[in-house]
Design an enzyme around this catalytic site. Structure first.
Site, short mmCIF file in Angstrom:
data_model
loop_
_atom_site.label_atom_id
_atom_site.label_comp_id
_atom_site.label_asym_id
_atom_site.label_seq_id
_atom_site.Cartn_x
_atom_site.Cartn_y
_atom_site.Cartn_z
N GLN A 1 0.83 -1.20 0.00
CA GLN A 1 0.00 0.00 0.00
C GLN A 1 0.86 1.26 0.00
OE1 GLN A 1 -3.05 0.83 -0.40
NE2 GLN A 1 -2.96 2.96 0.28
N GLU A 2 1.96 1.22 0.71
CA GLU A 2 2.81 2.40 0.84
C GLU A 2 3.64 2.67 -0.42
OE1 GLU A 2 2.38 4.50 2.96
OE2 GLU A 2 2.58 3.89 5.04
#
Length: 486
Positions: free
Chosen positions: A313-314
């Site tokens: 996600q990051e």
């Protein structure tokens, strides 16, 4: 003589009394089904082994149906004993067999044809039957488009019933049924082009669609369907009434809503493009960093797949990722967080993963004790993204609105308000992009689900070379989702 006559009369009275006693005993009502279950202390339930009903993972038993029926057993004060059926026909056969399970909790549609086989409780989830096709083919939009197609559905299913009904109007329509497959197998077969079409319920399509990049929903067949529990045919309705009362209470007290949120509340966040990209990165990028995720997770006692989901996600597992705000690295750490976690080089993927894992555990531990799992994990992810102060502001807003500040389902409704002046002006920590942590958590939950599906349960600490990824539609071994222990 008188004494002898009196004795005979007394004997007759005694015999009459004994006869009446025996007659009353033989006529005494048998305990009801519900009473029998409580006396035995066990509720035997039959279900299907699938991600939307019941499955086992390294953390134990799970699934929407399992969790719901487990709560029912708890209200009865008995233990839950789960049995899995080979197929749908097997469920009804064993349910009506003497000495068989008392209840079926298997995501079954209360169709008209099944009313002759058993009795259904009130509905706990409304779904629609969807035609599923391969994205490379023309989208079917009506029953006419089913003619001439290779169609396979579960044997004895409500989908087979609907196809049989359509066949009356469209005699050219042909389809096959199989009792050797489950819904996931049908979707995989469409994804791989082994069959042209299948029919599944909308909840199962939503849950599984992200794992198969080539499947799409064409059109809905018929009216909305109701999922319900099932009891055997008969006149004893004690268990049926108890189940109905429980499901009604579960609807009123929010139990059903929380379970729907847990199992279905985050299923549509990726979309087709995102799912395809994630599947590609699973094979091309994750193997480089899996060992670091595993070792860091083992050190801190967390699930490595949750940590990997955060990393994706990051940064999409890109160690040199940098944002406009200055956060950098695979776990996108701020300089301040990196320093606090002892990270000297944010672009070093191993250091970044170690720092992210350490920070997540600290955030998780800092949350109020009143927040329990699985909500505690979702709160920790939100705080990881937006900060603990803003999360606490959202919890207070939830409490002021009469919502539960310890439930993610309620607090996530309040987080977007932190970007609105009329709300953030009343909070301690002020403005925040409150919508971001909501999407952050939803995305990570979905990535985590997929990672759980495509990785075999292995002993933590194994060498990376021994790790195997199983992409649905490419390999046949699939795992079901589990909640991450922290």
């Amino acid at each position: 003589m008188f004494a002898h006559t009196l004795f005979r009369k007394r004997c007759a009275i005694w015999l009459l009394a004994i006869g009446i006693f025996l007659m009353l005993g033989s006529c005494a009502e048998k305990p009801s089904e519900l009473e029998r279950i409580k006396e035995e202390g066990v509720l035997r339930v039959i279900t299907r082994n699938s991600p939307s009903t019941y499955f086992q993972d390294r953390n134990g038993e799970a699934g929407f149906e399992y969790e719901l029926v487990k709560r029912f057993a708890s209200t009865l004060g008995v233990e839950l004993q789960i049995e899995t059926a080979d197929n749908i026909d097997d469920i009804f056969s064993r349910l009506n067999r003497p000495g068989g399970p008392a209840l079926a909790a298997a995501g079954l549609v209360a169709s008209e044809g099944r009313q002759e086989l058993a009795r259904f409780t009130r509905s706990y989830l409304d779904v629609t039957t969807q035609v599923v096709y391969h994205s490379g083919q023309r989208r079917p939009t009506s029953p006419k488009d089913l003619i001439g197609k290779r169609i396979l559905v579960l044997k004895g299913s409500s989908q087979a019933e609907k196809l049989a009904s359509l066949q009356v109007e469209y005699p050219e329509l042909r389809y096959d049924e199989s009792d050797a497959v489950e819904v996931v197998d049908l979707l995989r077969m469409v994804d791989e082009g082994q069959i042209d079409l299948t029919l599944v319920e909308s909840n199962e399509m939503s849950m599984n669609q992200v794992y198969f990049s080539n499947i799409r929903a064409g059109f809905d067949v018929g009216e909305q369907n109701s999922l319900a529990w099932v009891v055997a045919k008969g006149e004893d309705d004690s268990l049926l009434k108890a189940a109905d009362a429980f499901l009604e209470q579960a609807q009123q007290n929010g139990t059903l809503q929380r379970l729907r949120e847990r199992y279905y509340g985050h299923v549509d966040v990726l979309g087709y493009v995102g799912a395809y990209a994630f599947a590609k990165h699973l094979q091309q990028r994750l193997p480089r960093y899996e060992k670091a995720f595993r070792e860091t997770a083992k050190e801190h006692g967390i699930d490595w797949r949750l940590l990997a989901a955060i990393g994706y996600q990051e940064s999409h597992w890109q160690p040199e990722a940098t944002s406009k705000t200055g956060v950098r690295g695979l776990m996108m750490l701020t300089l301040r967080t990196a320093n606090a976690m002892g990270v000297t080089n944010r672009l070093d993927p191993v250091q970044s993963i170690q720092g992210g894992g350490k920070y997540l555990v600290q955030v998780h531990a800092s949350l109020p004790e009143s927040i329990e799992e699985p909500d505690r994990t979702w709160f920790a992810l939100a705080a990881y993204n937006v900060g603990g102060g803003h999360l606490e502001d959202a919890r207070k807003l939830a409490e002021a609105e009469g919502l539960d500040p310890n439930k993610w389902l309620d607090v996530k409704q309040m987080l977007p308000r932190l970007s609105q002046k009329q709300w953030y002006s009343k909070t301690r920590y002020g403005y925040a992009r409150g919508g971001e942590p909501v999407h952050f958590v939803a995305n990570i939950r979905r990535y985590y689900d997929i990672l759980t599906w495509v990785t075999q349960p292995q002993m933590e600490g194994q060498q990376l070379a021994k790790s195997e990824l199983h992409i649905p539609g490419i390999n046949s071994t699939d795992l079901m989702e589990e909640l991450p222990p922290l």
